[in-house]
Design a protein around this motif. Structure first.
Motif, PDB file in Angstrom:
ATOM      1  N   PRO A 190      19.790   3.250   2.819  1.00  0.00           N
ATOM      2  CA  PRO A 190      18.374   3.429   2.463  1.00  0.00           C
ATOM      3  C   PRO A 190      18.147   3.552   0.957  1.00  0.00           C
ATOM      4  N   VAL A 191      19.128   4.114   0.243  1.00  0.00           N
ATOM      5  CA  VAL A 191      18.987   4.226  -1.210  1.00  0.00           C
ATOM      6  C   VAL A 191      18.965   2.839  -1.854  1.00  0.00           C
ATOM      7  N   SER A 192      19.887   1.971  -1.438  1.00  0.00           N
ATOM      8  CA  SER A 192      19.941   0.630  -2.021  1.00  0.00           C
ATOM      9  C   SER A 192      18.712  -0.192  -1.640  1.00  0.00           C
ATOM     10  N   PHE A 193      18.227  -0.037  -0.415  1.00  0.00           N
ATOM     11  CA  PHE A 193      17.015  -0.741   0.003  1.00  0.00           C
ATOM     12  C   PHE A 193      15.797  -0.286  -0.804  1.00  0.00           C
ATOM     13  N   SER A 194      15.846   0.945  -1.321  1.00  0.00           N
ATOM     14  CA  SER A 194      14.690   1.528  -1.999  1.00  0.00           C
ATOM     15  C   SER A 194      14.718   1.357  -3.511  1.00  0.00           C
ATOM     16  N   LEU A 195      15.799   0.835  -4.064  1.00  0.00           N
ATOM     17  CA  LEU A 195      15.912   0.736  -5.522  1.00  0.00           C
ATOM     18  C   LEU A 195      14.798  -0.098  -6.132  1.00  0.00           C
ATOM     19  N   PHE A 196      14.396  -1.161  -5.449  1.00  0.00           N
ATOM     20  CA  PHE A 196      13.326  -2.030  -5.936  1.00  0.00           C
ATOM     21  C   PHE A 196      12.272  -2.166  -4.847  1.00  0.00           C
ATOM     22  N   PRO A 197      11.000  -2.353  -5.225  1.00  0.00           N
ATOM     23  CA  PRO A 197       9.941  -2.492  -4.219  1.00  0.00           C
ATOM     24  C   PRO A 197      10.177  -3.688  -3.304  1.00  0.00           C
ATOM     25  N   GLN A 198       9.866  -3.523  -2.025  1.00  0.00           N
ATOM     26  CA  GLN A 198       9.976  -4.631  -1.084  1.00  0.00           C
ATOM     27  C   GLN A 198       8.988  -5.734  -1.446  1.00  0.00           C
ATOM     28  N   LEU A 199       7.797  -5.338  -1.849  1.00  0.00           N
ATOM     29  CA  LEU A 199       6.814  -6.281  -2.380  1.00  0.00           C
ATOM     30  C   LEU A 199       6.839  -6.128  -3.896  1.00  0.00           C
ATOM     31  N   GLY A 200       7.595  -6.995  -4.546  1.00  0.00           N
ATOM     32  CA  GLY A 200       7.787  -6.882  -5.986  1.00  0.00           C
ATOM     33  C   GLY A 200       6.615  -7.416  -6.771  1.00  0.00           C
ATOM     34  N   THR A 201       6.584  -7.097  -8.055  1.00  0.00           N
ATOM     35  CA  THR A 201       5.547  -7.596  -8.951  1.00  0.00           C
ATOM     36  C   THR A 201       6.197  -8.284 -10.143  1.00  0.00           C
ATOM     37  N   ILE A 202       5.522  -9.291 -10.655  1.00  0.00           N
ATOM     38  CA  ILE A 202       5.977  -9.995 -11.843  1.00  0.00           C
ATOM     39  C   ILE A 202       4.792 -10.143 -12.793  1.00  0.00           C
ATOM     40  N   LYS A 203       5.011  -9.844 -14.056  1.00  0.00           N
ATOM     41  CA  LYS A 203       3.926  -9.854 -15.025  1.00  0.00           C
ATOM     42  C   LYS A 203       3.439 -11.284 -15.304  1.00  0.00           C
ATOM     43  N   LYS A 204       2.205 -11.350 -15.718  1.00  0.00           N
ATOM     44  CA  LYS A 204       1.538 -12.628 -15.965  1.00  0.00           C
ATOM     45  C   LYS A 204       2.290 -13.491 -16.954  1.00  0.00           C
ATOM     46  N   GLU A 205       2.817 -12.872 -18.013  1.00  0.00           N
ATOM     47  CA  GLU A 205       3.489 -13.641 -19.057  1.00  0.00           C
ATOM     48  C   GLU A 205       4.839 -14.192 -18.628  1.00  0.00           C
ATOM     49  N   HIS A 206       5.350 -13.767 -17.499  1.00  0.00           N
ATOM     50  CA  HIS A 206       6.667 -14.216 -17.037  1.00  0.00           C
ATOM     51  C   HIS A 206       6.598 -15.329 -15.991  1.00  0.00           C
ATOM     52  N   VAL A 207       5.418 -15.647 -15.495  1.00  0.00           N
ATOM     53  CA  VAL A 207       5.295 -16.694 -14.482  1.00  0.00           C
ATOM     54  C   VAL A 207       4.945 -18.026 -15.129  1.00  0.00           C
ATOM     55  N   GLU A 208       4.977 -19.088 -14.334  1.00  0.00           N
ATOM     56  CA  GLU A 208       4.674 -20.424 -14.824  1.00  0.00           C
ATOM     57  C   GLU A 208       3.220 -20.526 -15.286  1.00  0.00           C
ATOM     58  N   GLU A 209       2.960 -21.475 -16.169  1.00  0.00           N
ATOM     59  CA  GLU A 209       1.636 -21.636 -16.770  1.00  0.00           C
ATOM     60  C   GLU A 209       0.551 -21.837 -15.721  1.00  0.00           C
ATOM     61  N   ASN A 234       0.800  -1.223   0.000  1.00  0.00           N
ATOM     62  CA  ASN A 234       0.000   0.000   0.000  1.00  0.00           C
ATOM     63  C   ASN A 234       0.832   1.271   0.000  1.00  0.00           C
ATOM     64  N   GLN A 235       2.052   1.205   0.548  1.00  0.00           N
ATOM     65  CA  GLN A 235       2.816   2.426   0.766  1.00  0.00           C
ATOM     66  C   GLN A 235       4.134   2.513  -0.011  1.00  0.00           C
ATOM     67  N   GLY A 236       4.685   1.402  -0.459  1.00  0.00           N
ATOM     68  CA  GLY A 236       6.054   1.421  -0.951  1.00  0.00           C
ATOM     69  C   GLY A 236       6.243   1.159  -2.424  1.00  0.00           C
ATOM     70  N   GLN A 237       5.382   1.723  -3.263  1.00  0.00           N
ATOM     71  CA  GLN A 237       5.480   1.416  -4.688  1.00  0.00           C
ATOM     72  C   GLN A 237       6.263   2.461  -5.489  1.00  0.00           C
ATOM     73  N   SER A 238       6.623   3.590  -4.899  1.00  0.00           N
ATOM     74  CA  SER A 238       7.465   4.573  -5.583  1.00  0.00           C
ATOM     75  C   SER A 238       8.827   4.641  -4.913  1.00  0.00           C
ATOM     76  N   PHE A 239       9.856   4.970  -5.684  1.00  0.00           N
ATOM     77  CA  PHE A 239      11.210   5.003  -5.128  1.00  0.00           C
ATOM     78  C   PHE A 239      11.328   6.007  -3.997  1.00  0.00           C
ATOM     79  N   PHE A 240      10.839   7.221  -4.203  1.00  0.00           N
ATOM     80  CA  PHE A 240      10.992   8.255  -3.177  1.00  0.00           C
ATOM     81  C   PHE A 240      10.116   7.952  -1.958  1.00  0.00           C
ATOM     82  N   GLY A 241       8.988   7.281  -2.184  1.00  0.00           N
ATOM     83  CA  GLY A 241       8.173   6.862  -1.060  1.00  0.00           C
ATOM     84  C   GLY A 241       8.889   5.831  -0.212  1.00  0.00           C
ATOM     85  N   ARG A 242       9.530   4.858  -0.868  1.00  0.00           N
ATOM     86  CA  ARG A 242      10.296   3.847  -0.136  1.00  0.00           C
ATOM     87  C   ARG A 242      11.500   4.470   0.550  1.00  0.00           C
TER      88      ARG A 242
END
Length: 314
Positions: free
Chosen positions: A278-297, A10-18
């Motif tokens: 804190p910069v390195s911790f914020s480079l990528f979302p803590q709760l990451g997302t992966i697109k549908k086409e990249h996951v297993e069938e 809910n809160q950590g989806q932007s770099f500056f927010g994280r």
């Protein structure tokens, strides 16, 4: 989904927010909290009532002290707020221009050992294999630390074994080579310590936070992102102070007073390392997302909004 992960969703989806969140979370005073206080804070975060301003301490305590997968309390020395006080002296000592190979190996061993422990403790533990440390994992830890220790001391080994006396060549080995080497070893440490996540997969969630299965693709993405963030942390920490010292050595003040170089190097390494955490911790979302086409069938049907979520670890 664990309350910690729901907060990041809910809160950590932007770099500056994280980045803003991590600057607030990395307060070392939270390390004095007891296990009872931590569990109470985690329960409060998972409650139905929304948190108010007075609950800010509980929020910080839960996010920095509780593992996002297992819900267990993290070991004290491997919590995010402990990274700066624990690792900064090791990073400073490992980047020093040593006079022999033994001290270089010693400090590299301590740094790589702590890094391996931190990476293991903060990795994704959603698969059954990661819930307890196996013999394979112990051997992997020992092998990673041994290899990284020897590789990290290579500049000093080259200088001693080759009998290098040229100041310009020594500058290359002491100030230039450690920059890419530090970044590469930081990447290697994460990549190998958390390799089981890529092999067995990690738990992925739908948009409502419900677990839908294990994904190797998500595991590979989580490990790669964390390894890149750690490479940025150690690579930048090695680069900025070394380049700064090289530039300042051209000034007459430092040529006349070479003893000023050592404290300047120590202070700049600690400052850059602390700023980059804190910069390195914020480079990528803590709760990451992966697109549908990249996951297993078998998992694609669960990605009703085109993506699934996973805990990246730290």
């Amino acid at each position: 989904m664990d309350p910690n992960l729901l907060y990041w969703k809910n809160q950590g989806q932007s770099f500056f927010g994280r980045l803003r969140i991590w600057f607030n979370l990395l307060d070392p005073t939270s390390l004095s909290a007891t296990d009872v206080e931590i569990k109470k804070a985690h329960a409060l975060l998972g409650g139905e009532d929304p948190l108010n301003k007075e609950d800010g301490h509980a929020l910080s305590l839960s996010l920095t002290s509780v593992h996002g997968d297992s819900g267990e309390t993290l070991p004290l020395v491997f919590r995010p707020p402990a990274l700066l006080p624990m690792a900064a002296p090791l990073v400073i000592a490992s980047l020093l221009p040593h006079s022999s190979v033994k001290p270089a190996l010693f400090w590299q061993f301590l740094l790589q050992s702590y890094s391996a422990g931190f990476n293991h403790a903060n990795g994704n533990s959603s698969s059954e294999q990661r819930k307890k440390t196996s013999l394979k994992q112990l051997l992997l830890l020992a092998g990673t630390v041994s290899y990284a220790t020897c590789a990290g001391a290579l500049p000093q080994i080259f200088i001693n074994r080759l009998g290098i006396r040229s100041a310009s060549v020594q500058t290359i080995f002491r100030s230039i080579l450690p920059i890419p080497l530090s970044a590469a070893l930081a990447f290697f440490n994460v990549f190998t310590i958390r390799s089981e996540e890529s092999e067995t997969g990690i738990r992925v969630f739908d948009r409502d936070g419900n677990p839908v299965g294990l994904s190797k693709a998500a595991g590979q993405k989580a490990v790669k992102e964390t390894a890149l963030s750690r490479a940025a942390l150690l690579g930048t920490t090695a680069a900025v102070p070394n380049i700064l010292v090289l530039l300042l050595k051209r000034w007459r003040l430092f040529q006349r007073n070479p003893l000023l170089v050592a404290p300047l190097r120590h202070i700049s390494v600690a400052f850059v390392f602390g700023l980059m955490i804190p910069v390195s911790f914020s480079l990528f979302p803590q709760l990451g997302t992966i697109k549908k086409e990249h996951v297993e069938e078998e998992l694609k049907a669960a990605a009703v909004d085109g993506q699934l979520y996973y805990n990246r670890g730290l």
